[in-house]
Design a protein around this motif. Structure first.
Motif, PDB file in Angstrom:
ATOM      1  N   LEU A 136      -0.325  89.895  47.407  1.00 19.36           N
ATOM      2  CA  LEU A 136      -1.116  89.101  48.349  1.00 19.36           C
ATOM      3  C   LEU A 136      -2.596  89.019  47.973  1.00 19.36           C
ATOM      4  O   LEU A 136      -3.344  88.240  48.570  1.00 19.36           O
ATOM      5  CB  LEU A 136      -0.981  89.674  49.760  1.00 19.36           C
ATOM      6  N   TYR A 137      -3.024  89.794  46.993  1.00 21.43           N
ATOM      7  CA  TYR A 137      -4.432  89.849  46.619  1.00 21.43           C
ATOM      8  C   TYR A 137      -5.049  88.479  46.308  1.00 21.43           C
ATOM      9  O   TYR A 137      -6.159  88.195  46.773  1.00 21.43           O
ATOM     10  CB  TYR A 137      -4.637  90.807  45.441  1.00 21.43           C
ATOM     11  N   PRO A 138      -4.389  87.601  45.536  1.00 22.18           N
ATOM     12  CA  PRO A 138      -5.036  86.312  45.254  1.00 22.18           C
ATOM     13  C   PRO A 138      -5.356  85.506  46.513  1.00 22.18           C
ATOM     14  O   PRO A 138      -6.384  84.828  46.570  1.00 22.18           O
ATOM     15  CB  PRO A 138      -4.007  85.565  44.393  1.00 22.18           C
ATOM     16  N   TYR A 139      -4.517  85.599  47.523  1.00 25.65           N
ATOM     17  CA  TYR A 139      -4.740  84.851  48.757  1.00 25.65           C
ATOM     18  C   TYR A 139      -5.839  85.499  49.597  1.00 25.65           C
ATOM     19  O   TYR A 139      -6.608  84.806  50.257  1.00 25.65           O
ATOM     20  CB  TYR A 139      -3.429  84.724  49.521  1.00 25.65           C
ATOM     21  N   SER A 140      -5.936  86.801  49.529  1.00 23.45           N
ATOM     22  CA  SER A 140      -7.030  87.509  50.189  1.00 23.45           C
ATOM     23  C   SER A 140      -8.354  87.158  49.527  1.00 23.45           C
ATOM     24  O   SER A 140      -9.352  86.893  50.197  1.00 23.45           O
ATOM     25  CB  SER A 140      -6.776  89.014  50.114  1.00 23.45           C
ATOM     26  N   ARG A 141      -8.353  87.135  48.229  1.00 21.62           N
ATOM     27  CA  ARG A 141      -9.567  86.797  47.482  1.00 21.62           C
ATOM     28  C   ARG A 141      -9.965  85.342  47.738  1.00 21.62           C
ATOM     29  O   ARG A 141     -11.150  85.021  47.818  1.00 21.62           O
ATOM     30  CB  ARG A 141      -9.319  87.043  45.989  1.00 21.62           C
ATOM     31  N   PHE A 142      -8.977  84.464  47.879  1.00 29.77           N
ATOM     32  CA  PHE A 142      -9.239  83.063  48.205  1.00 29.77           C
ATOM     33  C   PHE A 142      -9.982  82.948  49.537  1.00 29.77           C
ATOM     34  O   PHE A 142     -10.936  82.171  49.656  1.00 29.77           O
ATOM     35  CB  PHE A 142      -7.919  82.285  48.250  1.00 29.77           C
ATOM     36  N   VAL A 143      -9.565  83.725  50.538  1.00 31.75           N
ATOM     37  CA  VAL A 143     -10.243  83.706  51.836  1.00 31.75           C
ATOM     38  C   VAL A 143     -11.684  84.178  51.674  1.00 31.75           C
ATOM     39  O   VAL A 143     -12.614  83.540  52.170  1.00 31.75           O
ATOM     40  CB  VAL A 143      -9.496  84.581  52.871  1.00 31.75           C
ATOM     41  N   TYR A 144     -11.873  85.286  50.982  1.00 35.71           N
ATOM     42  CA  TYR A 144     -13.220  85.821  50.775  1.00 35.71           C
ATOM     43  C   TYR A 144     -14.108  84.800  50.069  1.00 35.71           C
ATOM     44  O   TYR A 144     -15.235  84.533  50.497  1.00 35.71           O
ATOM     45  CB  TYR A 144     -13.154  87.127  49.972  1.00 35.71           C
ATOM     46  N   GLU A 145     -13.623  84.222  48.979  1.00 39.48           N
ATOM     47  CA  GLU A 145     -14.431  83.271  48.215  1.00 39.48           C
ATOM     48  C   GLU A 145     -14.723  82.012  49.022  1.00 39.48           C
ATOM     49  O   GLU A 145     -15.799  81.427  48.897  1.00 39.48           O
ATOM     50  CB  GLU A 145     -13.740  82.932  46.896  1.00 39.48           C
ATOM     51  N   SER A 146     -13.790  81.593  49.866  1.00 36.12           N
ATOM     52  CA  SER A 146     -14.021  80.423  50.720  1.00 36.12           C
ATOM     53  C   SER A 146     -15.118  80.698  51.737  1.00 36.12           C
ATOM     54  O   SER A 146     -15.970  79.837  51.998  1.00 36.12           O
ATOM     55  CB  SER A 146     -12.730  80.026  51.434  1.00 36.12           C
ATOM     56  N   ILE A 147     -15.109  81.885  52.313  1.00 37.13           N
ATOM     57  CA  ILE A 147     -16.141  82.253  53.288  1.00 37.13           C
ATOM     58  C   ILE A 147     -17.506  82.339  52.609  1.00 37.13           C
ATOM     59  O   ILE A 147     -18.502  81.821  53.127  1.00 37.13           O
ATOM     60  CB  ILE A 147     -15.783  83.576  53.996  1.00 37.13           C
ATOM     61  N   VAL A 148     -17.563  82.965  51.451  1.00 33.92           N
ATOM     62  CA  VAL A 148     -18.836  83.074  50.719  1.00 33.92           C
ATOM     63  C   VAL A 148     -19.353  81.689  50.335  1.00 33.92           C
ATOM     64  O   VAL A 148     -20.543  81.400  50.472  1.00 33.92           O
ATOM     65  CB  VAL A 148     -18.680  83.980  49.475  1.00 33.92           C
ATOM     66  N   GLU A 149     -18.457  80.822  49.881  1.00 33.75           N
ATOM     67  CA  GLU A 149     -18.867  79.463  49.526  1.00 33.75           C
ATOM     68  C   GLU A 149     -19.386  78.706  50.743  1.00 33.75           C
ATOM     69  O   GLU A 149     -20.367  77.971  50.652  1.00 33.75           O
ATOM     70  CB  GLU A 149     -17.687  78.706  48.919  1.00 33.75           C
ATOM     71  N   PHE A 150     -18.748  78.902  51.898  1.00 35.84           N
ATOM     72  CA  PHE A 150     -19.204  78.239  53.122  1.00 35.84           C
ATOM     73  C   PHE A 150     -20.591  78.733  53.527  1.00 35.84           C
ATOM     74  O   PHE A 150     -21.461  77.951  53.889  1.00 35.84           O
ATOM     75  CB  PHE A 150     -18.205  78.481  54.258  1.00 35.84           C
ATOM     76  N   VAL A 151     -20.808  80.046  53.456  1.00 32.48           N
ATOM     77  CA  VAL A 151     -22.077  80.627  53.886  1.00 32.48           C
ATOM     78  C   VAL A 151     -23.204  80.302  52.910  1.00 32.48           C
ATOM     79  O   VAL A 151     -24.301  79.917  53.322  1.00 32.48           O
ATOM     80  CB  VAL A 151     -21.944  82.156  54.071  1.00 32.48           C
ATOM     81  N   LEU A 152     -22.953  80.443  51.623  1.00 34.96           N
ATOM     82  CA  LEU A 152     -24.012  80.266  50.628  1.00 34.96           C
ATOM     83  C   LEU A 152     -24.184  78.825  50.187  1.00 34.96           C
ATOM     84  O   LEU A 152     -25.262  78.459  49.714  1.00 34.96           O
ATOM     85  CB  LEU A 152     -23.742  81.138  49.404  1.00 34.96           C
ATOM     86  N   GLY A 153     -23.140  78.030  50.284  1.00 37.48           N
ATOM     87  CA  GLY A 153     -23.227  76.634  49.859  1.00 37.48           C
ATOM     88  C   GLY A 153     -23.421  76.521  48.366  1.00 37.48           C
ATOM     89  O   GLY A 153     -22.845  77.265  47.587  1.00 37.48           O
ATOM     90  N   GLU A 154     -24.263  75.593  47.960  1.00 38.51           N
ATOM     91  CA  GLU A 154     -24.507  75.327  46.536  1.00 38.51           C
ATOM     92  C   GLU A 154     -25.699  76.106  45.989  1.00 38.51           C
ATOM     93  O   GLU A 154     -26.199  75.787  44.917  1.00 38.51           O
ATOM     94  CB  GLU A 154     -24.732  73.827  46.332  1.00 38.51           C
TER      95      GLU A 154
END
Length: 119
Positions: free
Chosen positions: A56-74
């Motif tokens: 399940l790690y890749p899907y957990s990491r996907f959630v983390y990276e999506s949240i970081v991308e949302f917060v930090l943007g470009e």
């Protein structure tokens, strides 16, 4: 059921999955080595948890990276490389250890997104 599995577990790019599975296996191997270094035998439940977290790690990491991308943007940050690698390793271990709790969020989002794009 087959459609559900295809839409959820097949929703990420293969190259991303392979990369994350490599890191997941390395983290599991590290924990396995640390837990058995004094001659202790791991229980079946512990080994099952290692396997589940690794799968399940890749899907957990996907959630983390999506949240970081949302917060930090470009935005781009320039930081010390060693500090960045330490923080990245810590977040990877946290995502692996909590994968059984975090991954269902990612799988639900991937399923929703796949069903939305199909219709």
């Amino acid at each position: 059921m087959k459609e559900f599995l295809r839409c959820t577990f097949g929703g990420l790019k293969t190259s991303y999955l392979i990369r994350q599975y490599i890191f997941g296996v390395l983290i599991a191997a590290f924990y396995f080595n640390a837990a058995t270094s004094n001659g202790q035998v791991l229980s079946l439940g512990t080994m099952a948890m290692f396997a589940i977290n690794t799968l399940l790690y890749p899907y957990s990491r996907f959630v983390y990276e999506s949240i970081v991308e949302f917060v930090l943007g470009e935005n781009t940050f320039y930081v010390n490389a060693i500090l960045m690698l330490i923080v990245k390793a810590i977040t990877m271990v946290i995502c692996w250890g909590a994968a059984i709790f975090i991954a269902p969020l990612g799988l639900a989002y991937i399923y929703y997104h796949q069903m939305k794009t199909q219709s």
